[in-house]
Design a protein around this motif. Structure first.
Motif, mmCIF file in Angstrom:
data_model
loop_
_atom_site.group_PDB
_atom_site.id
_atom_site.type_symbol
_atom_site.label_atom_id
_atom_site.label_comp_id
_atom_site.label_asym_id
_atom_site.label_seq_id
_atom_site.Cartn_x
_atom_site.Cartn_y
_atom_site.Cartn_z
ATOM 1 N N MET A 266 11.402 0.162 0.924
ATOM 2 C CA MET A 266 10.496 -0.890 1.374
ATOM 3 C C MET A 266 9.200 -0.258 1.901
ATOM 4 O O MET A 266 8.660 -0.652 2.918
ATOM 5 C CB MET A 266 11.168 -1.744 2.443
ATOM 6 N N ALA A 267 8.768 0.743 1.176
ATOM 7 C CA ALA A 267 7.592 1.492 1.627
ATOM 8 C C ALA A 267 6.314 0.711 1.346
ATOM 9 O O ALA A 267 6.237 -0.067 0.392
ATOM 10 C CB ALA A 267 7.549 2.845 0.939
ATOM 11 N N LEU A 268 5.332 0.947 2.188
ATOM 12 C CA LEU A 268 4.007 0.374 2.007
ATOM 13 C C LEU A 268 3.061 1.440 1.496
ATOM 14 O O LEU A 268 3.145 2.605 1.882
ATOM 15 C CB LEU A 268 3.479 -0.181 3.333
ATOM 16 N N GLU A 269 2.144 1.040 0.635
ATOM 17 C CA GLU A 269 1.167 1.972 0.095
ATOM 18 C C GLU A 269 -0.194 1.664 0.698
ATOM 19 O O GLU A 269 -0.678 0.528 0.631
ATOM 20 C CB GLU A 269 1.101 1.867 -1.424
ATOM 21 N N LEU A 270 -0.805 2.680 1.304
ATOM 22 C CA LEU A 270 -2.104 2.524 1.951
ATOM 23 C C LEU A 270 -3.193 3.143 1.080
ATOM 24 O O LEU A 270 -3.108 4.312 0.712
ATOM 25 C CB LEU A 270 -2.109 3.184 3.332
ATOM 26 N N THR A 271 -4.193 2.338 0.747
ATOM 27 C CA THR A 271 -5.372 2.837 0.041
ATOM 28 C C THR A 271 -6.419 3.219 1.081
ATOM 29 O O THR A 271 -6.719 2.426 1.983
ATOM 30 C CB THR A 271 -5.941 1.772 -0.910
ATOM 31 N N LYS A 272 -6.961 4.430 0.944
ATOM 32 C CA LYS A 272 -7.866 4.934 1.978
ATOM 33 C C LYS A 272 -9.185 5.403 1.377
ATOM 34 O O LYS A 272 -9.249 5.809 0.218
ATOM 35 C CB LYS A 272 -7.217 6.102 2.738
ATOM 36 N N GLU A 273 -10.218 5.358 2.220
ATOM 37 C CA GLU A 273 -11.531 5.907 1.864
ATOM 38 C C GLU A 273 -11.959 6.839 2.993
ATOM 39 O O GLU A 273 -11.987 6.442 4.163
ATOM 40 C CB GLU A 273 -12.558 4.797 1.674
ATOM 41 N N LEU A 274 -12.301 8.102 2.645
ATOM 42 C CA LEU A 274 -12.663 9.104 3.644
ATOM 43 C C LEU A 274 -14.131 8.967 4.020
ATOM 44 O O LEU A 274 -15.011 8.978 3.168
ATOM 45 C CB LEU A 274 -12.385 10.510 3.113
ATOM 46 N N ILE A 275 -14.378 8.881 5.333
ATOM 47 C CA ILE A 275 -15.730 8.810 5.881
ATOM 48 C C ILE A 275 -15.869 9.895 6.939
ATOM 49 O O ILE A 275 -14.993 10.060 7.793
ATOM 50 C CB ILE A 275 -16.018 7.429 6.506
ATOM 51 N N ASN A 276 -16.985 10.638 6.899
ATOM 52 C CA ASN A 276 -17.262 11.662 7.903
ATOM 53 C C ASN A 276 -18.364 11.170 8.843
ATOM 54 O O ASN A 276 -19.442 10.795 8.373
ATOM 55 C CB ASN A 276 -17.709 12.972 7.246
ATOM 56 N N ILE A 277 -18.088 11.167 10.129
ATOM 57 C CA ILE A 277 -19.097 10.724 11.085
ATOM 58 C C ILE A 277 -19.235 11.762 12.198
ATOM 59 O O ILE A 277 -18.302 12.507 12.492
ATOM 60 C CB ILE A 277 -18.766 9.356 11.703
ATOM 61 N N ASN A 278 -20.424 11.790 12.787
ATOM 62 C CA ASN A 278 -20.657 12.600 13.978
ATOM 63 C C ASN A 278 -20.499 11.705 15.196
ATOM 64 O O ASN A 278 -21.186 10.689 15.312
ATOM 65 C CB ASN A 278 -22.059 13.221 13.972
ATOM 66 N N GLN A 279 -19.621 12.071 16.072
ATOM 67 C CA GLN A 279 -19.401 11.303 17.288
ATOM 68 C C GLN A 279 -19.950 12.081 18.476
ATOM 69 O O GLN A 279 -19.634 13.254 18.662
ATOM 70 C CB GLN A 279 -17.907 11.023 17.482
ATOM 71 N N VAL A 280 -20.814 11.431 19.265
ATOM 72 C CA VAL A 280 -21.335 12.062 20.474
ATOM 73 C C VAL A 280 -20.238 12.014 21.537
ATOM 74 O O VAL A 280 -19.921 10.967 22.079
ATOM 75 C CB VAL A 280 -22.607 11.361 20.981
ATOM 76 N N VAL A 281 -19.659 13.169 21.798
ATOM 77 C CA VAL A 281 -18.565 13.256 22.771
ATOM 78 C C VAL A 281 -19.101 13.148 24.187
ATOM 79 O O VAL A 281 -18.519 12.496 25.058
ATOM 80 C CB VAL A 281 -17.794 14.578 22.584
ATOM 81 N N ALA A 282 -20.233 13.783 24.433
ATOM 82 C CA ALA A 282 -20.840 13.752 25.767
ATOM 83 C C ALA A 282 -22.297 14.127 25.654
ATOM 84 O O ALA A 282 -22.709 14.844 24.739
ATOM 85 C CB ALA A 282 -20.114 14.709 26.714
ATOM 86 N N GLU A 283 -23.088 13.630 26.601
ATOM 87 C CA GLU A 283 -24.494 14.006 26.704
ATOM 88 C C GLU A 283 -24.793 14.311 28.160
ATOM 89 O O GLU A 283 -24.549 13.487 29.039
ATOM 90 C CB GLU A 283 -25.410 12.904 26.187
ATOM 91 N N GLU A 284 -25.285 15.511 28.391
ATOM 92 C CA GLU A 284 -25.555 15.961 29.755
ATOM 93 C C GLU A 284 -26.995 16.467 29.854
ATOM 94 O O GLU A 284 -27.463 17.206 28.987
ATOM 95 C CB GLU A 284 -24.598 17.084 30.159
ATOM 96 N N PHE A 285 -27.665 16.054 30.920
ATOM 97 C CA PHE A 285 -28.992 16.598 31.222
ATOM 98 C C PHE A 285 -28.837 17.590 32.359
ATOM 99 O O PHE A 285 -28.215 17.294 33.379
ATOM 100 C CB PHE A 285 -29.957 15.484 31.611
ATOM 101 N N THR A 286 -29.396 18.773 32.160
ATOM 102 C CA THR A 286 -29.226 19.812 33.171
ATOM 103 C C THR A 286 -30.513 20.616 33.311
ATOM 104 O O THR A 286 -31.398 20.553 32.445
ATOM 105 C CB THR A 286 -28.061 20.747 32.800
#
Length: 525
Positions: free
Chosen positions: A1-21
Motif C-alpha cells: 500500500m505504498a505511496l509514490e511521491l513525485t518531487k521537484e528539486l529546488i535550491n534556495i539560499n536561506q538567511v540563517v542570521a544577520e548580525e551588525f557588528t
C-alpha cells in the motif's frame, strides 16, 4: 500500500542570521625614513578590506586590514604636502548561534569613524571603527512534493509556490592592468599623495554556461606636480573592463547577482616617450562573486487524504524568499557648504572626496525610502600663510524614494549606495557647491513560510475506529469552509460532493448553505 511521491528539486539560499557588528582597529604609524617629520595632519582616511571569512560552529571569523591614507604638512622649509600609506591587520569574531561549518558568510564592511593623535613628529596613533554587516547563508536543497499517487484513490490539494532556484554560484579573481596618462595641461608627476579607487557601472549578463561582467574602475589621483611651486594636482581616470567567466548550468534570461571586491592595488610612475613622468601604471586585483538563479513557480502538494486508506503526512516549515523588485535608480544631491568662520578661506579647491552611508531604510505602501548622509571631504589651498593647505569635512544628508509596486512593511529590503559622479564649484571664498549623483541598488524581498511534505505513509483504514454515521448527511457550510475541508472530514471527494449538489462553481460556498454529503462504502483493512 505504498505511496509514490513525485518531487521537484529546488535550491534556495536561506538567511540563517544577520548580525551588525563593529570592531576597533588601532595602530601606531611610523613615518618612513625617506619622509620628513610631521608638522600638521591634514587628512586621515582609510579603506577596510576583508581578506577571509570563515563560518564555524556558532561563529564567524573575519580577518582583514585597514589601509590608512595620511596627508600631512611637513616640518621644515619645504611645505609641500606629503603622504603616508600604512596597513593595520585585524581579526574579529561574530557570535552567530545558528552558524554551521557548511554555511557561507557575506560581509559588507566600511570605516565608520577614524580618530588620530600625534605622539611625536615621527609617530601617530590611528583608531578606526570598522562596521561589518554579516549575513550567514545556508543553501537548502528542497525536494518539493508535486504529486502523491498510489493504488487507492488519493486526493491532493495543491498550492502554488514561487521561489528563486539557485542554478550556479561562482567566485573568480582577475587582474586589471592599465597605463593612465596625465591629462594635457597638467604637470608631470613628482610625488604621489593619494589614490582612491572604486568600481561603478556594474553590469552582468548571462549567456549559456557563461556570465559576462562589466564595470569601470574609477581612479582618483592626488599628486604633487613637477613644478617649482610643488602644487597639488588632481586627476581622474575611468578604466572600463569586461570579463567572461564559465558558470555551468546558466542560460540566457536568468537573474544574476554580482558583487565586486577590490583585493589589492599596485601603482607605479612611468616615463612617457619623451622621458617625462606622465604615466601612472595600475595593477588591480579584483574578485567577482556571481550567483545565477531563475524564478520558478511550483505547484506543491499542500495536503492529501484518501477516502479508503489513512494517509499520514510529515511536514517541515521553510522560509522561502520571493524577489518583489530588483532595481537600479539614481538621485542627484546638491548642497552648498559654508565654511565655518574659524577656518581659513579657500584660495583653490584641490579635490572633493565623497563617501555615502545609509542611515535608515523603510518599506511601506508601495515605496522604499532610503535615507543617509554623504561624508564630504574638501581639500583646498587656504588663503593663509600659517595653514597653506586645509581639509574640511561636512555631512550632506540625502533622501531617496523608490516606487515598488506591492511593497509592504513586512518585506525586507537590501540597499546599496555609491557615488556615480561628483562635481563642485566655488561660489565664494568660504562657499563650495557640491553636486553628487548617487546610484541606489535596491532589492525588495518577500519571505513566506511554506510547509513542505517530507514524508507520506499509508495504512489500511480501520473501520472499528470510525463512529457510526447516518446514511444521509446534510451539512451546513460554516464561515471559512472549503469543499476540500468538508470532503476530507467526511472521507469523500470534492467531485462527489459537487455532483450530488449540482455545484456549478465548487470554489464558492456561502455560510449557511446546505450540502448533501454522499456516504461512501469504505474498504476494510
Amino acid at each position: 500500500m505504498a505511496l509514490e511521491l513525485t518531487k521537484e528539486l529546488i535550491n534556495i539560499n536561506q538567511v540563517v542570521a544577520e548580525e551588525f557588528t563593529q570592531t576597533l582597529v588601532e595602530g601606531d604609524i611610523i613615518v618612513p625614513d625617506v619622509k620628513p617629520d610631521i608638522l600638521r595632519i591634514l587628512q586621515v582616511d582609510g579603506v577596510a578590506i576583508i581578506n577571509n571569512k570563515e563560518v564555524q560552529q556558532d561563529k564567524v571569523i573575519i580577518s582583514g586590514m585597514v589601509n590608512f591614507k595620511i596627508l600631512y604638512v611637513p616640518d621644515g622649509t619645504d611645505k609641500a604636502v606629503k603622504s603616508i600609506n600604512a596597513n593595520s591587520n585585524f581579526t574579529h569574531q561574530i557570535d552567530v548561534k545558528s552558524a554551521r561549518q557548511n554555511m557561507k558568510a557575506q560581509i559588507e564592511s566600511d570605516i565608520e569613524h577614524i580618530e588620530f593623535a600625534m605622539i611625536n613628529s615621527r609617530k601617530l596613533n590611528v583608531k578606526a571603527v570598522v562596521s561589518m554587516d554579516c549575513k550567514v547563508l545556508n543553501t537548502l536543497n528542497l525536494d518539493m512534493v508535486t504529486d502523491i499517487t498510489g493504488e487507492e484513490d488519493v486526493q491532493v490539494l495543491k498550492k502554488n509556490v514561487k521561489a528563486h532556484n539557485i542554478v550556479a554560484e561562482g567566485n573568480e579573481q582577475f587582474i586589471i592592468r592599465e597605463d593612465m596618462e596625465v591629462p594635457a595641461g597638467k604637470p608631470s608627476i613628482k610625488d604621489l599623495l593619494k589614490i582612491d579607487t572604486k568600481i561603478t557601472g556594474k553590469d552582468v549578463k548571462v549567456i549559456n554556461n557563461k556570465v559576462v561582467v562589466k564595470g569601470e574602475l574609477n581612479v582618483c589621483t592626488l599628486y604633487i606636480g613637477d613644478m617649482d611651486d610643488n602644487s597639488i594636482q588632481f586627476m581622474e581616470h575611468e578604466v572600463p573592463f569586461t570579463e567572461i567567466f564559465d558558470l555551468d548550468g546558466v542560460k540566457e534570461g536568468m537573474h544574476c547577482d554580482l558583487e565586486f571586491d577590490i583585493q589589492d592595488i599596485y601603482f607605479n610612475i612611468k616615463e612617457d616617450s619623451d622621458g617625462e613622468t606622465r604615466v601612472l601604471s595600475i595593477e588591480a586585483a579584483l574578485n567577482a562573486a556571481t550567483r545565477a538563479s531563475e524564478e520558478v513557480a511550483v505547484d506543491i502538494v499542500a495536503d492529501s487524504y484518501s477516502p479508503n486508506i489513512d494517509i499520514k503526512l510529515e511536514k517541515k516549515t521553510y522560509n522561502i524568499d520571493e524577489i518583489v523588485d530588483d532595481s537600479k535608480t539614481q538621485t542627484t544631491i546638491k548642497q552648498v557648504i559654508d565654511l565655518p568662520a574659524d577656518i581659513p578661506d579657500i584660495a583653490q579647491v584641490y579635490n572633493v572626496v565623497t563617501k555615502p552611508y545609509i542611515t535608515e531604510t523603510t518599506v511601506d505602501n508601495g515605496k522604499v525610502v532610503v535615507e543617509g548622509v554623504i561624508d564630504t571631504y574638501i581639500l583646498y589651498l587656504a588663503d593663509s600663510e600659517e595653514n597653506p593647505v586645509y581639509s574640511y569635512k561636512q555631512e550632506i544628508p540625502f533622501k531617496h524614494n523608490i516606487d515598488v509596486k506591492g511593497a509592504a512593511s513586512d518585506m525586507a529590503c537590501d540597499v546599496k549606495v555609491e557615488i556615480n559622479h561628483c562635481s563642485y564649484s566655488m561660489n565664494a571664498a568660504s562657499e563650495v557647491e557640491v553636486r553628487c549623483i548617487v546610484g541606489v541598488e535596491s532589492k525588495v524581498v518577500k519571505t513566506t513560510q511554506v510547509e513542505l511534505i517530507t514524508k507520506a505513509d499509508a495504512a489500511p483504514f480501520n473501520i472499528k475506529n470510525e463512529k457510526p454515521s447516518p446514511s444521509i448527511i446534510i451539512y451546513f457550510v460554516q464561515k471559512g469552509d472549503t469543499l476540500w475541508k468538508i470532503a476530507k472530514q467526511y472521507r469523500t471527494t470534492i467531485q462527489e460532493i459537487a455532483s450530488a449538489n449540482d455545484l456549478e462553481n465548487p470554489d464558492v460556498l456561502r455560510p449557511g448553505q446546505q450540502l448533501l454529503i454522499p456516504k461512501r462504502q469504505k474498504k476494510v483493512g
